[in-house]
Design a protein around this motif. Structure first.
Motif, mmCIF file in Angstrom:
data_model
loop_
_atom_site.group_PDB
_atom_site.id
_atom_site.type_symbol
_atom_site.label_atom_id
_atom_site.label_comp_id
_atom_site.label_asym_id
_atom_site.label_seq_id
_atom_site.Cartn_x
_atom_site.Cartn_y
_atom_site.Cartn_z
ATOM 1 N N LEU A 1 92.762 -2.587 62.374
ATOM 2 C CA LEU A 1 93.494 -1.795 61.393
ATOM 3 C C LEU A 1 94.804 -2.473 61.009
ATOM 4 O O LEU A 1 95.172 -2.520 59.828
ATOM 5 N N ASP A 2 95.494 -3.012 62.009
ATOM 6 C CA ASP A 2 96.752 -3.716 61.730
ATOM 7 C C ASP A 2 96.518 -4.934 60.841
ATOM 8 O O ASP A 2 97.295 -5.218 59.933
ATOM 9 N N HIS A 3 95.419 -5.661 61.105
ATOM 10 C CA HIS A 3 95.092 -6.839 60.293
ATOM 11 C C HIS A 3 94.764 -6.427 58.859
ATOM 12 O O HIS A 3 95.190 -7.095 57.903
ATOM 13 N N LEU A 4 94.010 -5.363 58.707
ATOM 14 C CA LEU A 4 93.683 -4.881 57.371
ATOM 15 C C LEU A 4 94.945 -4.513 56.599
ATOM 16 O O LEU A 4 95.078 -4.818 55.410
ATOM 17 N N GLU A 5 95.863 -3.855 57.291
ATOM 18 C CA GLU A 5 97.126 -3.470 56.651
ATOM 19 C C GLU A 5 97.931 -4.719 56.280
ATOM 20 O O GLU A 5 98.420 -4.841 55.146
ATOM 21 N N ALA A 6 98.057 -5.647 57.211
ATOM 22 C CA ALA A 6 98.887 -6.832 56.993
ATOM 23 C C ALA A 6 98.322 -7.718 55.885
ATOM 24 O O ALA A 6 99.076 -8.336 55.119
ATOM 25 N N GLU A 7 96.996 -7.773 55.785
ATOM 26 C CA GLU A 7 96.341 -8.617 54.786
ATOM 27 C C GLU A 7 96.075 -7.878 53.477
ATOM 28 O O GLU A 7 95.427 -8.427 52.578
ATOM 29 N N GLU A 8 96.569 -6.639 53.388
ATOM 30 C CA GLU A 8 96.405 -5.810 52.188
ATOM 31 C C GLU A 8 94.936 -5.662 51.808
ATOM 32 O O GLU A 8 94.566 -5.746 50.638
ATOM 33 N N ARG A 9 94.113 -5.429 52.814
ATOM 34 C CA ARG A 9 92.677 -5.270 52.591
ATOM 35 C C ARG A 9 92.226 -3.813 52.650
ATOM 36 O O ARG A 9 91.032 -3.526 52.538
ATOM 37 N N VAL A 10 93.182 -2.888 52.798
ATOM 38 C CA VAL A 10 92.854 -1.476 52.612
ATOM 39 C C VAL A 10 92.738 -1.249 51.110
ATOM 40 O O VAL A 10 93.698 -1.450 50.368
ATOM 41 N N LEU A 11 91.582 -0.866 50.659
ATOM 42 C CA LEU A 11 91.323 -0.732 49.223
ATOM 43 C C LEU A 11 91.865 0.578 48.661
ATOM 44 O O LEU A 11 92.480 0.609 47.592
ATOM 45 N N ALA A 12 91.614 1.661 49.378
ATOM 46 C CA ALA A 12 92.011 2.987 48.892
ATOM 47 C C ALA A 12 92.198 3.916 50.075
ATOM 48 O O ALA A 12 91.586 3.734 51.137
ATOM 49 N N ARG A 13 93.035 4.938 49.876
ATOM 50 C CA ARG A 13 93.262 5.966 50.889
ATOM 51 C C ARG A 13 93.076 7.346 50.269
ATOM 52 O O ARG A 13 93.243 7.535 49.062
ATOM 53 N N TYR A 14 92.753 8.291 51.129
ATOM 54 C CA TYR A 14 92.666 9.677 50.704
ATOM 55 C C TYR A 14 94.072 10.229 50.481
ATOM 56 O O TYR A 14 94.982 9.955 51.261
ATOM 57 N N VAL A 15 94.225 11.010 49.427
ATOM 58 C CA VAL A 15 95.496 11.661 49.130
ATOM 59 C C VAL A 15 95.384 13.118 49.550
ATOM 60 O O VAL A 15 94.393 13.790 49.262
ATOM 61 N N GLY A 16 96.415 13.616 50.229
ATOM 62 C CA GLY A 16 96.380 14.987 50.716
ATOM 63 C C GLY A 16 95.673 15.079 52.049
ATOM 64 O O GLY A 16 95.714 14.151 52.861
ATOM 65 N N GLU A 17 94.990 16.174 52.268
ATOM 66 C CA GLU A 17 94.288 16.394 53.538
ATOM 67 C C GLU A 17 93.219 15.333 53.754
ATOM 68 O O GLU A 17 92.431 15.027 52.860
ATOM 69 N N ASN A 18 93.212 14.758 54.951
ATOM 70 C CA ASN A 18 92.184 13.779 55.301
ATOM 71 C C ASN A 18 90.843 14.524 55.419
ATOM 72 O O ASN A 18 90.673 15.373 56.289
#
Length: 231
Positions: free
Chosen positions: A156-173
């Motif tokens: 997860l840290d690598h994904l964050e650091a490499e900007e490989r998180v494509l999209a996130r849920y907004v509001g309630e998970n």
């Protein structure tokens, strides 16, 4: 030249027709691909649609990864040459094929979730998201029972650091996904996995918005393809 985007049908696929329609609405030629073939028919990109491939036996996507057609898709995608979008079950197949890190597990609620869902686009530099803006919020459809994205903290840290998180849920998970992650990409940006369904948000008449069309329009821009002239 008009882009040719292959849409794979596995036994149990439910959203292949919807994905093909989204491809056509964006201006590309949808090309049907059958799981048991070993021929990509010269397509420029591939969509792995949602559904329940092989009945979700063993694990979601675990059998589909061994389909003959995946034997053609995996090396081409891994090389960076073939753009691939995996939606819902398609995302699960990409994870099982080790084309994307992490895994998709049972929703935290242990219930199937079916709802309109706001996403925030975190990476607008992939082959499939180039038509969006960074941190743009879009409304699409979420429908899954095994949509909880999980990975170890280092990944997860690598994904964050490499900007490989494509999209996130907004509001309630909606499903307990770690860090609210709705989609990820590989290091080349040609492989994208997304749990929600953009293909169900391409027409105002049938979807909650037309926001999902951007995924299918983005790949045309990435490929440098032209769209057909209006009749």
């Amino acid at each position: 030249m008009t882009a040719r985007v292959g849409v794979v049908t596995f036994p149990g696929s439910l959203d292949d027709k919807d994905a093909a329609r989204a491809v056509a609405l964006a201006g590309a030629d949808p090309v049907p691909l059958w799981h048991d073939d070993a021929d990509l028919k010269g397509v420029d990109a591939v969509v792995l649609p949602g559904g329940f491939s092989y009945g979700d036996y063993l694990r979601c996507g675990a059998i589909a990864r061994f389909a003959p057609l995946m034997g053609e898709i995996v090396p081409a995608a891994r090389s960076g040459a073939l753009p691939v979008l995996g939606i819902c079950n398609g995302f699960q197949i990409l994870a099982e094929s080790h084309l994307l890190p992490g895994a998709l597990t049972r929703n935290a609620s242990l219930r199937f979730v079916n709802r309109d869902q706001v996403l925030r686009v975190e990476n607008a530099r992939t082959a499939w998201t180039g038509g969006y803006s960074e941190r743009q919020e879009i409304l699409v459809v979420l429908k899954s029972g095994e949509g909880c994205y999980v990975a170890d903290e280092q990944t997860l840290d690598h994904l964050e650091a490499e900007e490989r998180v494509l999209a996130r849920y907004v509001g309630e998970n909606p499903n307990g996904s770690y860090r609210g992650i709705a989609g990820v990409t590989n290091e080349h940006g040609n492989i994208v996995g997304l749990m929600p369904h953009p293909e169900h948000a391409v027409e105002a008449l049938t979807g909650p918005s037309t926001d999902g069309l951007g995924f299918f329009a983005s790949i045309l821009t990435h490929l440098g393809a032209r769209t057909p002239e209006p009749a």
